[in-house]
Design a protein around this motif. Structure first.
Motif, PDB file in Angstrom:
ATOM      1  N   TRP A   1       0.809  -1.208   0.000  1.00 33.14           N
ATOM      2  CA  TRP A   1       0.000   0.000   0.000  1.00 33.14           C
ATOM      3  C   TRP A   1       0.850   1.269   0.000  1.00 33.14           C
ATOM      4  O   TRP A   1       0.362   2.340  -0.352  1.00 33.14           O
ATOM      5  CB  TRP A   1      -0.920   0.014   1.219  1.00 33.14           C
TER       6      TRP A   1
ATOM      7  N   LYS B   1      -5.686 -10.456  -1.332  1.00 36.26           N
ATOM      8  CA  LYS B   1      -5.146  -9.176  -0.910  1.00 36.26           C
ATOM      9  C   LYS B   1      -4.860  -8.276  -2.118  1.00 36.26           C
ATOM     10  O   LYS B   1      -5.063  -7.058  -2.063  1.00 36.26           O
ATOM     11  CB  LYS B   1      -3.880  -9.391  -0.078  1.00 36.26           C
ATOM     12  N   ARG B   2      -4.422  -8.886  -3.202  1.00 43.30           N
ATOM     13  CA  ARG B   2      -4.185  -8.103  -4.424  1.00 43.30           C
ATOM     14  C   ARG B   2      -5.494  -7.531  -4.967  1.00 43.30           C
ATOM     15  O   ARG B   2      -5.549  -6.379  -5.424  1.00 43.30           O
ATOM     16  CB  ARG B   2      -3.523  -8.989  -5.476  1.00 43.30           C
TER      17      ARG B   2
ATOM     18  N   ARG C   1      -6.560  -4.403  -2.991  1.00 44.86           N
ATOM     19  CA  ARG C   1      -5.849  -3.192  -3.406  1.00 44.86           C
ATOM     20  C   ARG C   1      -6.443  -2.636  -4.695  1.00 44.86           C
ATOM     21  O   ARG C   1      -6.537  -1.423  -4.872  1.00 44.86           O
ATOM     22  CB  ARG C   1      -4.356  -3.481  -3.580  1.00 44.86           C
TER      23      ARG C   1
ATOM     24  N   ALA D   1      -9.671  -0.323  -4.255  1.00 44.15           N
ATOM     25  CA  ALA D   1      -9.591   0.959  -3.556  1.00 44.15           C
ATOM     26  C   ALA D   1     -10.175   2.069  -4.427  1.00 44.15           C
ATOM     27  O   ALA D   1      -9.976   2.097  -5.642  1.00 44.15           O
ATOM     28  CB  ALA D   1      -8.146   1.276  -3.196  1.00 44.15           C
TER      29      ALA D   1
ATOM     30  N   ASP E   1      -6.207  -4.669   4.944  1.00 39.30           N
ATOM     31  CA  ASP E   1      -6.420  -4.161   3.586  1.00 39.30           C
ATOM     32  C   ASP E   1      -7.758  -3.426   3.486  1.00 39.30           C
ATOM     33  O   ASP E   1      -7.860  -2.400   2.807  1.00 39.30           O
ATOM     34  CB  ASP E   1      -6.383  -5.309   2.573  1.00 39.30           C
TER      35      ASP E   1
ATOM     36  N   MET F   1      -8.212   0.160   2.034  1.00 40.64           N
ATOM     37  CA  MET F   1      -9.057   0.196   0.841  1.00 40.64           C
ATOM     38  C   MET F   1     -10.209   1.179   1.013  1.00 40.64           C
ATOM     39  O   MET F   1     -10.589   1.893   0.077  1.00 40.64           O
ATOM     40  CB  MET F   1      -9.597  -1.212   0.585  1.00 40.64           C
TER      41      MET F   1
ATOM     42  N   PRO G   1      -6.408   2.737  -6.266  1.00 43.48           N
ATOM     43  CA  PRO G   1      -5.455   1.654  -5.976  1.00 43.48           C
ATOM     44  C   PRO G   1      -4.037   2.192  -5.876  1.00 43.48           C
ATOM     45  O   PRO G   1      -3.649   3.121  -6.595  1.00 43.48           O
ATOM     46  CB  PRO G   1      -5.620   0.731  -7.196  1.00 43.48           C
ATOM     47  N   PRO G   2      -3.228   1.629  -4.990  1.00 39.59           N
ATOM     48  CA  PRO G   2      -1.854   2.104  -4.833  1.00 39.59           C
ATOM     49  C   PRO G   2      -0.997   1.736  -6.040  1.00 39.59           C
ATOM     50  O   PRO G   2      -1.215   0.724  -6.699  1.00 39.59           O
ATOM     51  CB  PRO G   2      -1.368   1.384  -3.572  1.00 39.59           C
TER      52      PRO G   2
END
Length: 393
Positions: A124, A337-338, A341, A344, A376, A380, A386-387
């Motif tokens: 992140w 987890k991906r 991200r 977001a 997350d 999020m 998204p980062p």
């Protein structure tokens, strides 16, 4: 001066002297009461521990049980702690169809949460406190395990109560533009509990936002056709979305992700579509890739209010065995987890983590997975987009 020949006797005490005496007496009583209630008032700064070590932060494995050592309050009884995002436990599991035990999920998730620090990650490029929101752990709702109808009402009333609280002030401004009353409302990260908890949550959110789109991570549809069922048995952790659709709590732009259940036939798919869901199966990750999965979810829910519900059985039971209805062939924790991200920036009004049943765990790996994904969630929900990758190619 004498009246009718009688000379008055002099007063023993003047009025000011009597008031002074009364004040002295009250002070004495107060001091004695304080000494009685607190006979050993000590200055801890003069004690050996403080002089040698000073004020120490709790370790990850010490201290009160709050998520990530966040400020803790029993928010339903104590409104003194304002918040933008609250952690709330709903320890309910009496509508499960297979293995019970998710009532202990909130406790195990909190115990697995890291303590201290900012939870900064390379993925992140930020930590959970870097976005400015005030985070508070509001404890658990005391949900009855004896009466499902009452329990569902308790959860709705509790969620609605906290949703109506004023925000601390650092939440994203879009929540006001989406709310019916035009006001900012806090957001809640709910720790389940079995998946039925989503029905009272959606009922509460509907009062503020109207119908919301749902991103549903799960191995199962949870849209069982209960049209012929009569009575409280209609509501379970496999049918709550059907009830929510009947009550018009959701838009028809909702989506499942990670589905891989065994079904009774194609009619289940047709009923699911009638409830308002599109489907991303577990196998679609292999066929189309993770970026396609993210884009499909974003396109489906659009720019309106979004609620994200995450059943831990989305993850393969090799990495998250502690759940009520495990299904082989799930996604990995890293893949999930991906995806978080990549989501977001959507207009999240709330999220949950459900179906963690620690009695079936090994070395707490399921609780650790749930906790990591919740971190997350917290980023999020606050990030505008998204980062970017931290790797330069």
């Amino acid at each position: 001066m004498a009246i009718h020949g009688h000379t008055p006797e002099p007063s023993l005490l003047s009025l000011p002297a009597m008031l002074l005496l009364l004040l002295v007496f009250c002070a004495y009583v107060a001091a004695q009461t304080q000494e009685y209630l607190h006979p050993n008032i000590l200055d801890v700064t003069k004690e050996e521990w403080h002089q040698k070590y000073g004020k120490q932060h709790d370790m990850a494995f010490t201290g009160p049980l709050s998520f990530m050592h966040l400020p803790y309050a029993k928010c339903l009884e104590d409104a003194s702690q304002p918040f933008d995002i609250a952690i709330l436990g709903l320890p309910f599991d009496t509508t499960t169809s297979y293995r019970p035990g998710a009532r202990f999920g909130p406790r195990s998730i909190r115990a697995a949460a890291p303590g201290g620090g900012k939870a900064y990650t390379l993925a992140w490029g930020a930590g959970v406190y870097d976005f400015g929101a005030r985070l508070v752990d509001c404890g658990d709702v005391p949900v009855t395990p004896m009466d499902n109808a009452k329990a569902i009402d308790q959860m709705e009333v509790a969620y609605s109560t906290l949703l109506a609280r004023p925000v601390h002030g650092a939440t994203k401004s879009y929540t006001a533009s989406m709310a019916k009353d035009g006001l900012e409302h806090p957001r809640i990260v709910t720790l389940g509990g079995d998946h039925t908890i989503v029905l009272p949550i959606l009922r509460s959110l509907h009062k503020v936002y109207g119908p919301v789109s749902v991103i549903h991570f799960d191995a199962h549809f949870d849209t069982a056709d209960v049209g012929a069922v009569i009575g409280p048995e209609r509501i379970s952790h496999g049918s709550y979305f059907t009830i929510a659709a009947e009550e018009n709590l959701m838009t028809n732009h909702s989506i499942h992700a990670g589905i891989r259940q065994k079904m009774g036939g194609k009619t289940m798919v047709e009923h699911d579509e009638s409830v308002g869901f599109a489907v991303i199966s577990s196998e679609d990750m292999d066929d189309y890739g993770i970026d396609a999965v993210i884009q499909r979810i974003r396109q489906r829910v659009g720019t309106g209010p979004v609620y994200l519900s995450f059943d831990i059985d989305t993850i393969d039971p090799a990495m998250a065995p502690a759940t009520g209805t495990p299904e082989a062939g799930g996604w990995t924790t890293r893949e999930v987890k991906r995806i978080m991200r990549g989501l977001a920036g959507l207009n999240f009004v709330g999220v949950d983590m459900v179906e963690v049943a620690p009695a079936y765990d090994h070395a707490e790996i399921t609780s650790f997975a749930a906790t990591s994904i919740i971190l997350d969630f917290l980023m999020m929900m606050q990030a505008d987009s998204p980062p970017a990758s931290h790797v330069t190619v």
